[in-house]
Design an enzyme around this catalytic site. Structure first.
Site, PDB file in Angstrom:
ATOM      1  N   CYS A 107      16.613 -21.700  30.267  1.00  0.00           N
ATOM      2  CA  CYS A 107      17.452 -21.661  29.066  1.00  0.00           C
ATOM      3  C   CYS A 107      17.323 -20.268  28.455  1.00  0.00           C
ATOM      4  O   CYS A 107      16.298 -19.596  28.623  1.00  0.00           O
ATOM      5  CB  CYS A 107      16.994 -22.730  28.077  1.00  0.00           C
ATOM      6  N   ASP A 135      19.438 -53.565  24.411  1.00  0.00           N
ATOM      7  CA  ASP A 135      20.638 -52.739  24.602  1.00  0.00           C
ATOM      8  C   ASP A 135      20.872 -52.520  26.093  1.00  0.00           C
ATOM      9  O   ASP A 135      20.054 -51.903  26.778  1.00  0.00           O
ATOM     10  CB  ASP A 135      20.440 -51.405  23.886  1.00  0.00           C
ATOM     11  N   CYS A 146      16.610 -19.425  25.571  1.00  0.00           N
ATOM     12  CA  CYS A 146      15.542 -19.293  24.578  1.00  0.00           C
ATOM     13  C   CYS A 146      14.203 -18.944  25.220  1.00  0.00           C
ATOM     14  O   CYS A 146      13.220 -18.678  24.520  1.00  0.00           O
ATOM     15  CB  CYS A 146      15.395 -20.589  23.784  1.00  0.00           C
TER      16      CYS A 146
END
Length: 397
Positions: free
Chosen positions: A203, A322, A205
């Protein structure tokens, strides 16, 4: 401790359960520092991650038994109650290998100050109970940062695992390969786009895949010294080879030579009934467990292409209520096969298979589903409570 053991015995005697959870719960209620007391003067290993905890824990236990007795929660009771019960069951064992639910790692690690933490993988799982996976990563990152004396053995091919383990003072990186990247498109630290190129990822960063000391290549594990260890496992699939590579790295940190550990791993043929083949009348049923999208990716890959498949799904508290995860599983791989849908939530699964264009029929009772198939082999895949109930109903023979 005595009260906890008595409660566990009463639970087993009355047929209410195995007793590990309730026994540990009573002990912690009477002495909140019981876990810390039981962990003293032991070498403790914690194993956590979304998938593979029970398998990797058994592998590590088998490897460390080459050194001495090991306390372990081999029944999969990975909440604090079950962890305490495992330690109480073997109070004199110098080693402990404990699988721990990801959400409970910060508290359990703070109590036990483990010598090693094995971090396998992180992906979405039971959103109604566990919550969003990035919150889990942040909690693990903070917990590992507070364990300066702990070695963290981590899968560097998992973006979320790497982010958490980089906070550790003493990380050991293992490359296992990775097929599930559905939760790793955005950086967990800056929300920037994670770029993948071959095995590497990074990434902007600065978060990037570390250089691994241990590398899984097919059936071989390359050690930091450049030696190769042949796994030759009796358990199927890339996921189990990945679990074995992490177990070898952790066992090595505790003094077990990799070749010795690998030899002991080859003795494992099933994990609490998983991968075991049971004969039922005219059928040979191979039992497999899959609980979330990442687990299903691996399970669908090891199914025998010419064998009928039964899929059993429940949605009890231990499974997660869920069932939205069904829509993240690539059930399209089952097209063209004999497929039977069963379990308490067979209707939800049937709808998903209709959209996947998988021909199937529904049988509410999993055992009746087996009996309704032609004689021969059957692949039976179930989520947590469906699997647990089936194992109890299918004695071999």
């Amino acid at each position: 401790m005595a009260a906890g053991r008595l409660t566990a015995w009463l639970s087993r005697s009355s047929g209410l359960g195995r007793g590990g959870m309730i026994g540990g719960r009573v002990t912690l209620a009477l002495d909140p520092r019981a876990l810390r007391r039981l962990g003293r003067e032991r070498t403790v290993v914690l194993v956590t991650g979304t998938n593979g905890k029970t398998t990797t824990s058994l592998m590590l236990t088998r490897a460390l038994e080459a050194l001495a007795e090991v306390a372990a929660n081999s029944d999969g009771s990975n909440m604090p109650d079950g962890v305490l019960a495992a330690l109480a069951a073997r109070p004199d064992a110098p080693y402990a290998v404990l699988e721990v639910d990801e959400a409970h790692v910060p508290w359990v690690a703070g109590q036990l100050q483990p010598a090693v933490v094995v971090l396998l993988n992180l992906s979405r799982d039971q959103l109604d109970r566990v919550g969003e996976v990035r919150a889990t990563e942040r909690d693990l990152r903070a917990a590992l940062a507070g364990l300066p004396g702990t070695v963290v053995v981590a899968n560097c091919d998992d973006v979320l695992v790497t982010s958490a383990a980089k906070a550790a003072a003493r990380p050991v990186w293992v490359s296992t390969g990775r097929r599930w990247t559905g939760d790793s498109t955005a950086c967990p630290r800056c929300d920037g786009l994670v770029g993948f190129q071959g095995k590497d990822w990074s990434c902007g960063c600065g978060l990037a895949r570390p250089e691994p000391g241990w590398t899984l290549e097919g059936d071989l594990v390359r050690t930091p010294g450049g030696r190769q260890v042949d796994l030759d496992l009796r358990l199927p699939g890339d996921a189990n080879r990945a679990n074995a590579a992490l177990a070898l790295a952790a066992a090595h940190r505790l003094g077990v030579p990799p070749h010795t550990a690998a030899a002991r791993l080859r003795t494992i043929s099933d994990i609490g009934g998983r991968y075991r083949t049971i004969r039922r009348s005219r059928h040979f049923v191979r039992l497999m467990l899959a609980k979330n999208p990442a687990g299903w990716v691996e399970t669908l890959r090891v199914l025998d292409e010419d064998t009928p498949v039964i899929v059993a799904v429940n949605a009890q508290e231990a499974d997660g209520r869920d069932l939205s995860w069904l829509w993240d599983v690539h059930f399209e791989r089952l097209r063209g096969r004999q497929v039977v849908v069963t379990g308490e939530r067979a209707a939800d699964l049937a709808v998903r298979l209709c959209y996947a264009e998988v021909a199937h029929w529904t049988e509410p009772d999993p055992v009746a589903a087996i009996d309704g198939l032609p004689p021969g082999g059957v692949e039976l895949v179930a989520n947590y409570t469906a699997f647990r109930d089936l194992v109890g109903r299918l004695p071999d023979g």
